[in-house]
Design an enzyme around this catalytic site. Structure first.
Site, mmCIF file in Angstrom:
data_model
loop_
_atom_site.group_PDB
_atom_site.id
_atom_site.type_symbol
_atom_site.label_atom_id
_atom_site.label_comp_id
_atom_site.label_asym_id
_atom_site.label_seq_id
_atom_site.Cartn_x
_atom_site.Cartn_y
_atom_site.Cartn_z
ATOM 1 N N ASP A 13 72.279 122.276 64.589
ATOM 2 C CA ASP A 13 71.144 122.639 65.665
ATOM 3 C C ASP A 13 69.886 121.763 64.848
ATOM 4 O O ASP A 13 68.641 122.204 65.354
ATOM 5 C CB ASP A 13 70.834 124.114 65.627
ATOM 6 C CG ASP A 13 71.916 124.956 66.119
ATOM 7 O OD1 ASP A 13 72.652 124.498 66.951
ATOM 8 O OD2 ASP A 13 72.341 125.981 65.576
ATOM 9 N N LYS A 16 70.072 116.550 66.615
ATOM 10 C CA LYS A 16 70.800 115.299 66.534
ATOM 11 C C LYS A 16 70.991 114.672 67.849
ATOM 12 O O LYS A 16 70.895 113.306 67.804
ATOM 13 C CB LYS A 16 72.501 115.801 65.924
ATOM 14 C CG LYS A 16 72.125 116.300 64.455
ATOM 15 C CD LYS A 16 73.755 116.521 63.831
ATOM 16 C CE LYS A 16 74.322 117.492 64.828
ATOM 17 N NZ LYS A 16 73.756 119.077 64.486
ATOM 18 N N GLY A 40 76.947 121.463 70.506
ATOM 19 C CA GLY A 40 76.150 121.056 71.713
ATOM 20 C C GLY A 40 74.989 120.186 71.377
ATOM 21 O O GLY A 40 74.227 120.337 70.310
ATOM 22 N N HIS A 41 74.671 119.176 72.082
ATOM 23 C CA HIS A 41 73.612 118.410 71.930
ATOM 24 C C HIS A 41 72.445 118.407 73.132
ATOM 25 O O HIS A 41 73.254 118.371 74.275
ATOM 26 C CB HIS A 41 74.023 116.737 71.697
ATOM 27 C CG HIS A 41 74.525 116.571 70.412
ATOM 28 N ND1 HIS A 41 74.303 117.005 69.366
ATOM 29 C CD2 HIS A 41 75.607 115.517 70.325
ATOM 30 C CE1 HIS A 41 75.130 116.709 68.428
ATOM 31 N NE2 HIS A 41 75.870 115.904 69.009
ATOM 32 N N GLN A 223 77.398 120.071 64.646
ATOM 33 C CA GLN A 223 77.275 120.948 63.655
ATOM 34 C C GLN A 223 76.677 120.553 62.453
ATOM 35 O O GLN A 223 75.648 119.412 62.697
ATOM 36 C CB GLN A 223 78.645 121.521 63.362
ATOM 37 C CG GLN A 223 79.101 122.242 64.633
ATOM 38 C CD GLN A 223 80.532 122.108 64.762
ATOM 39 O OE1 GLN A 223 81.310 121.149 64.330
ATOM 40 N NE2 GLN A 223 81.207 123.142 65.618
ATOM 41 N N THR A 238 82.643 126.207 60.300
ATOM 42 C CA THR A 238 83.349 125.819 61.336
ATOM 43 C C THR A 238 84.541 125.450 61.110
ATOM 44 O O THR A 238 85.029 125.634 59.642
ATOM 45 C CB THR A 238 82.555 124.581 62.056
ATOM 46 O OG1 THR A 238 83.380 124.503 63.553
ATOM 47 C CG2 THR A 238 82.852 123.513 61.271
ATOM 48 N N ARG A 302 72.227 131.846 71.841
ATOM 49 C CA ARG A 302 71.780 132.742 70.796
ATOM 50 C C ARG A 302 70.438 132.408 70.043
ATOM 51 O O ARG A 302 70.340 130.983 69.857
ATOM 52 C CB ARG A 302 72.902 132.869 69.875
ATOM 53 C CG ARG A 302 74.023 133.638 70.495
ATOM 54 C CD ARG A 302 75.091 133.892 69.343
ATOM 55 N NE ARG A 302 75.742 132.705 68.825
ATOM 56 C CZ ARG A 302 76.684 132.505 67.903
ATOM 57 N NH1 ARG A 302 77.130 133.715 67.040
ATOM 58 N NH2 ARG A 302 77.232 131.432 67.878
ATOM 59 N N LYS A 330 61.200 117.956 64.506
ATOM 60 C CA LYS A 330 60.336 119.010 64.657
ATOM 61 C C LYS A 330 59.190 119.364 63.788
ATOM 62 O O LYS A 330 58.924 120.513 63.177
ATOM 63 C CB LYS A 330 61.344 120.634 64.771
ATOM 64 C CG LYS A 330 62.165 120.511 66.047
ATOM 65 C CD LYS A 330 62.784 121.726 66.475
ATOM 66 C CE LYS A 330 63.294 121.937 67.746
ATOM 67 N NZ LYS A 330 63.911 123.190 67.880
ATOM 68 N N ASP A 332 56.418 118.951 64.207
ATOM 69 C CA ASP A 332 55.232 119.655 65.127
ATOM 70 C C ASP A 332 55.360 120.914 65.081
ATOM 71 O O ASP A 332 54.117 121.728 65.410
ATOM 72 C CB ASP A 332 55.271 118.757 66.701
ATOM 73 C CG ASP A 332 56.712 119.211 67.257
ATOM 74 O OD1 ASP A 332 57.570 118.532 66.620
ATOM 75 O OD2 ASP A 332 56.571 119.715 68.106
#
Length: 427
Positions: A13, A16, A40-41, A223, A238, A302, A330, A332
């Site tokens: 998370d 990427k 997920g991206h 991941q 994982t 989640r 991130k 910022d």
């Protein structure tokens, strides 16, 4: 050789998708090699937001070949839903390739995932219940069904019947669940196979030839390092290898095929699911990171657990992945915090712990030791050069480089793909 691997340097998370999207625009090939639809991206491109789980991010660019490698476990239903949603948004699938050796996630894998997680009670891992672990378990047990089997109706029938006979015994006798029906499952998945067959090929050969021809290849990570099956916070990990080495096995290339390795990290730390998290914050700062950073999972929705940046983790990522540089996302999100902290090492029972422990019980007893830096109030979302950042923000990035032992080459200052700073290498 023009090849770059992108890996998550924390618990996943890390943003990427944004970095991959930036690099994919100029790539000839983008390769996904590990994991499944549990990853997920989120990619913001123009006025559209794409949520990708199995299909590589390069699919948004017509000139880029997108490979789902042999190390990925593919849920046919999910990948087709994703394909249909992309087509509805005007995205072409003409350059999508799926490896014949990739294993298939079937309904019984999802049932096993859910029943096993429920049976663990308080010891549950916190999986996405998408059948990823059970599918990899079948792969290791050498009873897995691969794409090459799925697209052959006779082979698929034989293997599915044998597997389902065994799985139903366990589902009913061990877990007290309801047996699954062969006929309906076979019919449904044969339908998926007909649609997917034209995309299947031996991608390893194509990729090998592309690398020899000096094509621009991006290996797309899913991941993160601390979720690696061997090197992560086992058992809260994982079921595959989301590190640089995983690309070799999962894409069918040798280690010398990868020239650069870019580690993606946030300016703080997050993780989803259970397991130890030394720098986790259960206070107003933690709430700030959660809400300002919009820390909710792409796959599950989640809320993510949030904490200060952990340099012990970053050093592990640098070492295991052979990182040549870091991208810090991130930055910022930290704006408005008066003081910032970075964990430099841990202390356990009065002893200094500088390296990430292999034993999870040791990690659970570790307390982070922080250094404190000044924060900033200035809005940095419009900054496009390193020099344009406030002095405190530049000091924060330089401290990350010092503690991680790896230079920072990119800095994210917002969700949009143009909200990115390219930091020149200092001599």
């Amino acid at each position: 050789m023009n090849t770059t691997a992108l890996v998550g340097a924390q618990w996943g998370d890390e943003g990427k998708g944004k970095i991959i999207d930036i690099l994919a625009e100029k790539a000839d090939y983008v390769v996904r090699a590990t994991g499944g639809s549990n990853a997920g991206h989120t990619v913001v491109n123009g006025d559209k937001t794409y949520k990708l789980h199995l299909i590589p991010s390069g699919i948004l660019y017509p000139g880029t070949v997108n490979i789902i490698g042999n190390g990925v476990v593919i849920d046919p239903k999910v990948v087709l839903e994703e394909m249909d949603s992309l087509v509805a948004l005007g995205v072409s699938l003409d350059k999508l390739l799926i490896d014949l050796r990739a294993h298939v996630v079937l309904p019984y894998h999802k049932v096993f995932d859910e029943l096993a997680e429920k049976a663990k009670g308080d010891n549950a891992i916190g999986t996405t219940k998408r059948g990823i672990g059970p599918c990899y378990a079948d792969k290791c047990d050498r009873i897995g069904i691969r794409m090459i089997d799925l697209i052959d109706p006779d082979v698929f029938a034989t293997k599915l019947r044998a597997n389902l006979e065994l799985k139903n015994k366990i589902i009913t006798a061990v877990y007290g669940g309801k047996a699954l029906d062969f006929d309906s499952m076979y019919k449904e998945y044969c339908g998926y196979a007909k649609r997917l067959a034209k995309y299947t090929v031996d991608t390893g050969v194509i990729l090998y030839d592309a690398i020899k021809a000096n094509k621009r290849v991006i290996f797309e990570g899913a991941q993160g390092t601390l979720l690696d099956l061997d090197s992560g916070t086992y058992p809260f990990v994982t079921s595959s290898h989301p590190i640089t080495g995983g690309f070799c096995a999962g894409a069918g290339v040798g280690p010398t095929a990868i020239k650069e390795c870019l580690g993606i990290a946030k300016s703080y730390t997050t993780r989803v699911g259970a397991g130890p998290f030394p720098t986790e914050l259960d206070d107003e700062v933690g709430k700030h990171l959660l809400n300002v950073g919009h820390e909710f999972g792409t796959t599950t929705g989640r809320a993510r657990r949030c904490g200060w940046l952990d340099a012990v983790i970053l050093r592990l990522a640098v070492r295991i992945n052979g990182l040549t540089s870091l991208a810090i996302n991130k930055l910022d999100t930290l704006t408005g915090l008066k003081k910032l902290k970075i964990a430099t090492h841990y202390v356990r029972n009065g002893e200094v712990v500088k390296d990430f422990p292999a034993d999870i019980s040791i990690l659970e007893g570790c307390k982070p030791v922080y250094i404190e830096l000044d924060g900033w109030d200035e809005d940095i979302t419009a900054c496009r050069t390193f020099d344009a950042l406030p002095a405190a923000a530049k000091a924060y990035i330089r401290k990350i480089e010092e503690l991680a032992g790896c230079r920072v080459s990119m800095i994210g200052v917002g969700a949009d793909r143009d909200q990115n700073i390219y930091k020149p290498e200092t001599k």
